[in-house]
Design an enzyme around this catalytic site. Structure first.
Site, PDB file in Angstrom:
ATOM      1  N   GLU A 142       0.843  -1.184   0.000  1.00  0.00           N
ATOM      2  CA  GLU A 142       0.000   0.000   0.000  1.00  0.00           C
ATOM      3  C   GLU A 142       0.887   1.246   0.000  1.00  0.00           C
ATOM      4  O   GLU A 142       1.360   1.667  -1.039  1.00  0.00           O
ATOM      5  CB  GLU A 142      -1.024  -0.058   1.140  1.00  0.00           C
ATOM      6  CG  GLU A 142      -2.023  -1.200   0.868  1.00  0.00           C
ATOM      7  CD  GLU A 142      -3.158  -1.327   1.863  1.00  0.00           C
ATOM      8  OE1 GLU A 142      -3.070  -0.786   2.973  1.00  0.00           O
ATOM      9  OE2 GLU A 142      -4.161  -1.983   1.495  1.00  0.00           O
TER      10      GLU A 142
HETATM   11  C1  HEC Z   1      -3.303   0.902  -1.838  1.00  0.00           C
HETATM   12  C2  HEC Z   1      -4.679   1.082  -1.451  1.00  0.00           C
HETATM   13  C3  HEC Z   1      -5.022   1.557  -0.069  1.00  0.00           C
HETATM   14  C4  HEC Z   1      -4.501   2.651   0.607  1.00  0.00           C
HETATM   15  C5  HEC Z   1      -3.421   3.584   0.169  1.00  0.00           C
HETATM   16  C6  HEC Z   1      -5.254   2.729   1.835  1.00  0.00           C
HETATM   17  N1  HEC Z   1      -6.187   1.732   1.902  1.00  0.00           N
HETATM   18 FE1  HEC Z   1      -7.590   1.493   3.319  1.00  0.00          FE
HETATM   19  N2  HEC Z   1      -8.036  -0.321   2.589  1.00  0.00           N
HETATM   20  C7  HEC Z   1      -7.539  -0.858   1.421  1.00  0.00           C
HETATM   21  C8  HEC Z   1      -7.906  -2.253   1.332  1.00  0.00           C
HETATM   22  C9  HEC Z   1      -7.563  -3.203   0.197  1.00  0.00           C
HETATM   23  C10 HEC Z   1      -8.637  -2.554   2.493  1.00  0.00           C
HETATM   24  C11 HEC Z   1      -9.198  -3.910   2.910  1.00  0.00           C
HETATM   25  C12 HEC Z   1      -8.064  -4.756   3.448  1.00  0.00           C
HETATM   26  C13 HEC Z   1      -8.493  -5.926   4.307  1.00  0.00           C
HETATM   27  O1  HEC Z   1      -9.651  -5.987   4.719  1.00  0.00           O
HETATM   28  O2  HEC Z   1      -7.650  -6.761   4.620  1.00  0.00           O
HETATM   29  C14 HEC Z   1      -8.723  -1.294   3.250  1.00  0.00           C
HETATM   30  C15 HEC Z   1      -9.444  -1.132   4.444  1.00  0.00           C
HETATM   31  C16 HEC Z   1      -9.640   0.099   5.051  1.00  0.00           C
HETATM   32  C17 HEC Z   1     -10.604   0.362   6.104  1.00  0.00           C
HETATM   33  C18 HEC Z   1     -11.552  -0.647   6.719  1.00  0.00           C
HETATM   34  C19 HEC Z   1     -12.966  -0.476   6.241  1.00  0.00           C
HETATM   35  C20 HEC Z   1     -13.853  -1.632   6.615  1.00  0.00           C
HETATM   36  O3  HEC Z   1     -15.023  -1.615   6.237  1.00  0.00           O
HETATM   37  O4  HEC Z   1     -13.396  -2.574   7.297  1.00  0.00           O
HETATM   38  C21 HEC Z   1     -10.477   1.694   6.437  1.00  0.00           C
HETATM   39  C22 HEC Z   1     -11.264   2.448   7.482  1.00  0.00           C
HETATM   40  C23 HEC Z   1      -9.424   2.237   5.614  1.00  0.00           C
HETATM   41  N3  HEC Z   1      -8.960   1.246   4.773  1.00  0.00           N
HETATM   42  C24 HEC Z   1      -8.908   3.523   5.720  1.00  0.00           C
HETATM   43  C25 HEC Z   1      -7.685   3.901   5.140  1.00  0.00           C
HETATM   44  C26 HEC Z   1      -6.900   5.066   5.550  1.00  0.00           C
HETATM   45  C27 HEC Z   1      -7.276   6.027   6.639  1.00  0.00           C
HETATM   46  C28 HEC Z   1      -5.794   5.095   4.743  1.00  0.00           C
HETATM   47  C29 HEC Z   1      -4.635   6.054   4.795  1.00  0.00           C
HETATM   48  C30 HEC Z   1      -3.871   6.060   6.023  1.00  0.00           C
HETATM   49  C31 HEC Z   1      -5.916   3.961   3.829  1.00  0.00           C
HETATM   50  N4  HEC Z   1      -7.052   3.249   4.138  1.00  0.00           N
HETATM   51  C32 HEC Z   1      -5.029   3.688   2.804  1.00  0.00           C
HETATM   52  C33 HEC Z   1      -6.792  -0.167   0.496  1.00  0.00           C
HETATM   53  C34 HEC Z   1      -6.060   0.971   0.776  1.00  0.00           C
END
Ligand code: HEC
Ligand code: HEC
Length: 325
Positions: A142
């Site tokens: 990520e």
């Molecule tokens: C490269 C893509 C990427 C980036 C950059 C990213 N995310 Fe995500 N995010 C994801 C993915 C894929 C998941 C699901 C992963 C899993 O469940 O294992 C996720 C899950 C989440 C969730 C959980 C939502 C749920 O319904 O469970 C949240 C809240 C979230 N991200 C917030 C953030 C925040 C705040 C940042 C920055 C600090 C961020 N993400 C950066 C791809 C990304």
């Protein structure tokens, strides 16, 4: 005789007009009650938002869009959870693209309403938004920063942040810490709530939904979808096995990876269906591109039902009322 007839017609017409102005019919009231009992309105405030200040939100918002939080200065939270131009908090990709074009193995859920969930991620491995935000910044596929200290050093050197951290965390000597950084991002995320016409309906406005949408709601409730998708988020409040009745093919072991308990094999957090029309593609593996296909698969794998096109269409019409801004 004629006059009597006219009188009766007159009375019944005015009675009908009167009744229609009197509020919803018995059936509609009954449906509202059922909806409120199994689903309910999204609360006004997210847990934890009591202590969020304007300064903390401002810092969190800037950090949410900050590409310097990634190794190559190209990826921010917003890259995968888009909030710009009416973005729905996802990237609408099966798998997201991180630093250097690397792909992860799960679909990115929306950040809208996430703070209401029982836990974060498809497998619930982070207990809250703050714990969650620590993940992606250091995740090699990520944002790929080497460690928390490197993040603090990098952001600490950016002059525009010094003042913002000081204001957001008054009275602390070194406010630029990893905990404070993710805590500010979490504050900002606690403002990401949706409003939709289904909640207007649940609050008592019978006209918020048309008759096809009410019919869809009834089908959704009658089919058994609310065994799992219940509560104000229409999900987000429990873990259930994907493939409960008929197995679903996936290599992802789900919550088993967190608990190592055999009973948690292929168990995932039941996703919220708020805004679901916009957050395609679907499922943890992002393999389902249309909502109708997702509904059909849910019927078969979770309930053992072969849903017909008509019921699938009705349910889709209802789910569309959960789209908000
Ligand atoms: C490269 C893509 C990427 C980036 C950059 C990213 N995310 Fe995500 N995010 C994801 C993915 C894929 C998941 C699901 C992963 C899993 O469940 O294992 C996720 C899950 C989440 C969730 C959980 C939502 C749920 O319904 O469970 C949240 C809240 C979230 N991200 C917030 C953030 C925040 C705040 C940042 C920055 C600090 C961020 N993400 C950066 C791809 C990304
Ligand atoms: C036994 C529990 C259960 C039942 C019953 C159930 N679901 Fe689900 N639903 C889940 C789980 C678990 C997932 C997550 C699947 C995954 O991990 O890929 C899910 C995912 C979904 C998704 C995809 C959401 C997304 O963001 O990817 C939709 C849409 C959905 N369900 C709709 C329905 C509908 C409509 C019904 C009724 C026909 C239904 N579900 C019945 C547990 C259930």
């Amino acid at each position: 005789m004629k006059i009597q007839k006219l009188l009766i017609i007159g009375i019944s017409v005015s009675a009908t007009i009167f009744l229609s102005q009197c509020g919803p019919s018995k059936e509609v009231k009954e449906l509202m009650k059922r909806a409120n009992e199994t689903i309910g309105v999204i609360p006004d405030k997210m847990p934890g938002s009591e202590s969020d200040t304007g300064d903390k939100l401002a810092l969190g918002k800037k950090l949410y869009f900050e590409k310097a939080l990634s190794k190559d200065n190209a990826i921010s939270c917003n890259s995968c959870h888009n909030l710009e131009n009416g973005g729905n908090g996802t990237d609408n990709q099966s798998f997201s693209t991180g630093v250097n074009g690397k792909k992860g193995g799960r679909n990115a859920p929306t950040v809208f309403n996430a703070g209401f969930h029982i836990a974060q991620f498809w497998d619930g491995r982070a207990e809250n938004l703050m714990a969650q935000a620590k993940g992606p910044i250091l995740n090699p596929v990520e944002m790929a920063m080497p460690d928390a200290d490197a993040v603090v050093r990098k952001i600490g050197k950016m002059p525009e942040y010094a003042e913002l951290f000081k204001k957001a965390f008054p009275g602390t000597k070194d406010p630029v810490t990893y905990d404070n950084l993710v805590s500010a991002i979490a504050s900002f995320e606690r403002t990401l709530k949706t409003h939709d016409k289904f909640d207007e309906f649940q609050k008592g406005n019978a006209k918020a939904l048309n008759s096809a949408e009410m019919e869809g709601l009834k089908t959704f409730l009658d089919t058994g979808c609310t065994n799992c998708h219940n509560g104000p988020l229409v999900g987000g409040n429990s873990y259930r096995k994907l493939g409960l009745v008929n197995a679903y093919e996936t290599r992802d072991k789900g919550r088993y990876l967190v608990t190592k308990d055999e009973a948690d094999m292929y168990v995932f957090k039941v996703p919220s269906l708020r805004n679901v029309t916009k957050t395609f593609p679907y499922f943890h593996d992002g393999s389902i591109s249309t909502l109708k296909d997702a509904i059909q698969k849910m019927g078969w794998h979770q309930l053992g039902k072969k849903l017909g096109d008509e019921d699938i269409g009705k349910i889709a019409t209802f789910l569309n009322t959960l789209s908000g801004n």
